[in-house]
Design a protein around this motif. Structure first.
Motif, PDB file in Angstrom:
ATOM      1  N   ALA A   1       0.826  -1.346  -0.328  1.00 45.87           N
ATOM      2  CA  ALA A   1       0.198  -0.188  -0.488  1.00 45.87           C
ATOM      3  C   ALA A   1       0.738   1.607  -0.346  1.00 45.87           C
ATOM      4  CB  ALA A   1      -1.149   0.204   1.275  1.00 45.87           C
ATOM      5  N   ALA A   2       2.162   0.768   0.577  1.00 41.26           N
ATOM      6  CA  ALA A   2       2.884   2.408   0.951  1.00 41.26           C
ATOM      7  C   ALA A   2       3.872   3.359  -0.396  1.00 41.26           C
ATOM      8  CB  ALA A   2       3.811   2.634   1.812  1.00 41.26           C
ATOM      9  N   GLU A   3       3.500   4.630  -0.559  1.00 43.51           N
ATOM     10  CA  GLU A   3       4.434   5.135  -1.860  1.00 43.51           C
ATOM     11  C   GLU A   3       4.988   5.905  -0.835  1.00 43.51           C
ATOM     12  OE1 GLU A   3       1.747   6.960  -4.990  1.00 43.51           O
ATOM     13  OE2 GLU A   3       0.265   5.090  -4.955  1.00 43.51           O
ATOM     14  N   VAL A   4       6.812   5.907  -1.321  1.00 42.08           N
ATOM     15  CA  VAL A   4       7.055   6.658  -0.379  1.00 42.08           C
ATOM     16  C   VAL A   4       7.876   8.140  -1.132  1.00 42.08           C
ATOM     17  CG1 VAL A   4       9.536   6.198   0.880  1.00 42.08           C
ATOM     18  CG2 VAL A   4       8.269   4.153   1.174  1.00 42.08           C
ATOM     19  N   TYR A   5       7.395   8.586  -0.229  1.00 40.01           N
ATOM     20  CA  TYR A   5       7.818  10.198  -0.875  1.00 40.01           C
ATOM     21  C   TYR A   5       8.882  10.839  -0.281  1.00 40.01           C
ATOM     22  CZ  TYR A   5       4.078   9.160  -4.300  1.00 40.01           C
ATOM     23  OH  TYR A   5       3.832   9.333  -5.308  1.00 40.01           O
ATOM     24  N   PHE A   6      10.350  11.078  -0.300  1.00 44.05           N
ATOM     25  CA  PHE A   6      11.560  11.859   0.281  1.00 44.05           C
ATOM     26  C   PHE A   6      11.494  13.091  -0.545  1.00 44.05           C
ATOM     27  CE2 PHE A   6      14.372   8.267   0.235  1.00 44.05           C
ATOM     28  CZ  PHE A   6      13.501   7.804   1.689  1.00 44.05           C
ATOM     29  N   LEU A   7      10.908  14.544   0.687  1.00 41.03           N
ATOM     30  CA  LEU A   7      11.052  15.869   0.817  1.00 41.03           C
ATOM     31  C   LEU A   7      12.310  16.477   0.654  1.00 41.03           C
ATOM     32  CD1 LEU A   7       9.279  18.435  -0.276  1.00 41.03           C
ATOM     33  CD2 LEU A   7       9.758  18.651   2.240  1.00 41.03           C
ATOM     34  N   GLU A   8      12.802  16.650  -0.418  1.00 39.37           N
ATOM     35  CA  GLU A   8      14.775  16.447   0.233  1.00 39.37           C
ATOM     36  C   GLU A   8      15.519  17.820  -1.483  1.00 39.37           C
ATOM     37  OE1 GLU A   8      18.090  17.569   0.807  1.00 39.37           O
ATOM     38  OE2 GLU A   8      16.913  15.865   1.836  1.00 39.37           O
ATOM     39  N   ALA A   9      15.784  18.874  -1.379  1.00 36.05           N
ATOM     40  CA  ALA A   9      16.730  19.955  -2.057  1.00 36.05           C
ATOM     41  C   ALA A   9      17.665  19.433  -2.491  1.00 36.05           C
ATOM     42  CB  ALA A   9      16.133  21.019  -0.893  1.00 36.05           C
ATOM     43  N   SER A  10      18.971  18.738  -1.434  1.00 34.56           N
ATOM     44  CA  SER A  10      19.937  19.259  -1.974  1.00 34.56           C
ATOM     45  C   SER A  10      19.995  17.764  -3.623  1.00 34.56           C
ATOM     46  CB  SER A  10      20.555  18.297  -0.367  1.00 34.56           C
ATOM     47  OG  SER A  10      22.013  17.492  -0.915  1.00 34.56           O
ATOM     48  N   PRO A  11      20.928  17.708  -3.948  1.00 35.76           N
ATOM     49  CA  PRO A  11      21.704  16.660  -4.972  1.00 35.76           C
ATOM     50  C   PRO A  11      22.602  15.696  -4.319  1.00 35.76           C
ATOM     51  CG  PRO A  11      21.026  19.059  -6.212  1.00 35.76           C
ATOM     52  CD  PRO A  11      21.270  18.941  -4.059  1.00 35.76           C
ATOM     53  N   THR A  12      23.054  16.146  -3.812  1.00 35.92           N
ATOM     54  CA  THR A  12      23.432  14.968  -2.895  1.00 35.92           C
ATOM     55  C   THR A  12      23.560  14.217  -1.898  1.00 35.92           C
ATOM     56  OG1 THR A  12      25.542  17.001  -2.878  1.00 35.92           O
ATOM     57  CG2 THR A  12      25.799  14.592  -0.840  1.00 35.92           C
TER      58      THR A  12
ATOM     59  N   ARG B   1       7.908  19.707  -3.034  1.00 37.85           N
ATOM     60  CA  ARG B   1       6.756  20.570  -2.201  1.00 37.85           C
ATOM     61  C   ARG B   1       5.805  19.800  -1.687  1.00 37.85           C
ATOM     62  NH1 ARG B   1       7.143  21.984  -7.225  1.00 37.85           N
ATOM     63  NH2 ARG B   1       8.577  23.049  -6.898  1.00 37.85           N
ATOM     64  N   LEU B   2       5.136  19.857  -0.546  1.00 35.01           N
ATOM     65  CA  LEU B   2       4.303  19.259  -0.297  1.00 35.01           C
ATOM     66  C   LEU B   2       3.148  18.836  -1.839  1.00 35.01           C
ATOM     67  CD1 LEU B   2       3.595  20.033   3.642  1.00 35.01           C
ATOM     68  CD2 LEU B   2       4.355  17.889   2.467  1.00 35.01           C
ATOM     69  N   SER B   3       2.522  19.560  -2.330  1.00 35.73           N
ATOM     70  CA  SER B   3       1.674  20.151  -3.436  1.00 35.73           C
ATOM     71  C   SER B   3       1.649  19.601  -4.285  1.00 35.73           C
ATOM     72  CB  SER B   3       1.206  21.427  -3.650  1.00 35.73           C
ATOM     73  OG  SER B   3       2.632  21.877  -4.268  1.00 35.73           O
ATOM     74  N   ASP B   4       3.227  18.063  -4.317  1.00 35.27           N
ATOM     75  CA  ASP B   4       3.181  17.187  -5.350  1.00 35.27           C
ATOM     76  C   ASP B   4       2.911  16.389  -5.078  1.00 35.27           C
ATOM     77  OD1 ASP B   4       4.649  19.246  -7.424  1.00 35.27           O
ATOM     78  OD2 ASP B   4       6.986  19.166  -6.468  1.00 35.27           O
ATOM     79  N   LEU B   5       2.451  15.019  -3.392  1.00 33.41           N
ATOM     80  CA  LEU B   5       1.929  14.447  -3.970  1.00 33.41           C
ATOM     81  C   LEU B   5       0.566  13.963  -4.037  1.00 33.41           C
ATOM     82  CD1 LEU B   5       2.379  14.466   0.499  1.00 33.41           C
ATOM     83  CD2 LEU B   5       3.633  13.403  -1.169  1.00 33.41           C
ATOM     84  N   PRO B   6       0.688  12.957  -3.918  1.00 31.72           N
ATOM     85  CA  PRO B   6      -1.013  12.697  -4.394  1.00 31.72           C
ATOM     86  C   PRO B   6      -1.948  13.277  -3.823  1.00 31.72           C
ATOM     87  CG  PRO B   6       0.562  10.628  -4.141  1.00 31.72           C
ATOM     88  CD  PRO B   6       1.829  11.642  -4.039  1.00 31.72           C
TER      89      PRO B   6
END
Length: 352
Positions: free
Chosen positions: A108-119, A136-141
């Motif tokens: 059931a899980a879809e993993v999302y990371f909110l991360e700005a750093s390419p490294t 950004r949070l608005s990108d979440l389904p």
């Protein structure tokens, strides 16, 4: 001297002093010279270490806490498992390992990371290859959201205000003899701080986090309408009072205005502001990290792991348990607050 210092001094020379929030944003997130854009800050070779890097137990217990919350809310068939500021991905990797045996949780899980750093995105991909990255949070389904944030809110840029009668002077970053220095703006009324006139005196300093209300508000609205929960772990307290800005380089405190872009900048979280912004979702009582982890069974887990260890490995394991839970270490400094729907019960380990 750093390239970012040159950029900031030129900006201040042209337009005048900048807010501390502007300074922190540039120092941490400048696309070329910002702290997070240029390095992996974690571990012995970095500038600081977080709880997931100290022991696998931290992530395991948080994973089981989230899984039980998911079960308590009827085990929705699809949900977003979200971590903002996930470091190297260690916490999420431990969460996923600990929840493998929970029926249907991984499906059931879809993993999302909110991360700005390419490294750091590259490091996260090594540990959680199935993750998806958002800006950004608005990108979440449009799904229930089960979110865990460890030492994320403390890195959001802050503003600082010093009380002057019934008005406030903002602490600004300016220049003095070619270097950066702090100064104060002219006094002005600040509507958002009217309630702080009740518990402060002339000269007291309070901190606000401009980005926090909208961030928490969006999470609270999603949780209330779609279901889910959020768990925030960070250092801070119920209400801001005093200067908590700090800079860390090589695990040592340093001048936050020296060599911008080369040190981590953080401030204590005002959890009252989190609670205020959470509506319509409900928030839990603020709970010390040590108490939270003990309620989730960290001592029993530590004892089970200890049976397979000896020598230095056992000593390190015991020290990790103490560091995460003891009041003199991270146990009291770090606090935990959960958000949950008004129709549900709080996540395990937390109280309404």
């Amino acid at each position: 001297m750093t390239a970012l210092l040159d950029i900031l001094t030129a900006r201040i020379a042209a337009t005048g002093p900048i807010s501390l929030a502007d300074y922190m944003s540039e120092a941490l997130l400048h696309p070329e010279h910002g702290y997070y854009a240029t390095r992996d800050p974690l571990g012995a070779a970095g500038d600081f270490i977080t709880a997931p890097e100290i022991s696998q137990m931290f992530g395991e217990l948080l994973g089981l806490c989230l899984a039980q919350t998911w079960l308590d809310q009827g085990a929705p068939s699809r949900f977003a498992l979200v971590e903002p500021g996930p470091g190297r991905g260690t916490l999420m990797a431990d969460i996923l390992r600990a929840t493998r045996a929970v029926p249907n949780f991984h499906a059931a899980a879809e993993v999302y990371f909110l991360e700005a750093s390419p490294t750091l995105r590259a490091e996260q991909a090594k540990r959680v290859p199935d993750a998806r990255w958002i800006d950004r949070l608005s990108d979440l389904p449009d799904l229930p959201v089960y979110l865990v944030a460890n030492e994320f809110l403390d890195a959001l840029p802050i503003r600082q205000f010093v009380r002057d009668g019934t008005a406030w002077r903002e602490r600004m970053v300016g220049m003095d003899q070619g270097g950066l220095t702090f100064g104060l703006s002219a006094p002005a009324p600040i509507t958002a701080l009217t309630h702080r006139l009740e518990d402060t005196q002339d000269g007291d300093l309070v901190e606000t986090c401009p980005a926090l209300p909208a961030f928490i508000g969006e999470i609270g609205a999603r949780i209330e309408t779609k279901g889910g929960a959020a768990i925030f772990i960070d250092y801070g307290d119920w209400r801001s009072l005093g200067d908590t800005l700090q800079a860390l380089r090589a695990h040592e405190k340093t001048d936050p205005l020296a060599a911008p872009g080369t040190a981590d900048l953080t401030a204590h979280v005002d959890f009252e502001a989190v609670a205020r912004a959470a509506a319509p979702a409900k928030f839990t009582r603020l709970t010390p990290q040590g108490v939270f982890l003990e309620r989730l069974g960290i001592t029993e887990r530590a004892q089970a792991l200890a049976t397979r260890l000896g020598g230095e490995a056992l000593e390190s394991h015991i020290a990790a348990h103490r560091r995460l839970t003891h009041p003199a270490e991270m146990g009291d400094l770090f606090k935990v607050m959960g958000l949950y729907p008004s129709t549900a019960t709080p996540p395990p380990g937390l109280q309404a």
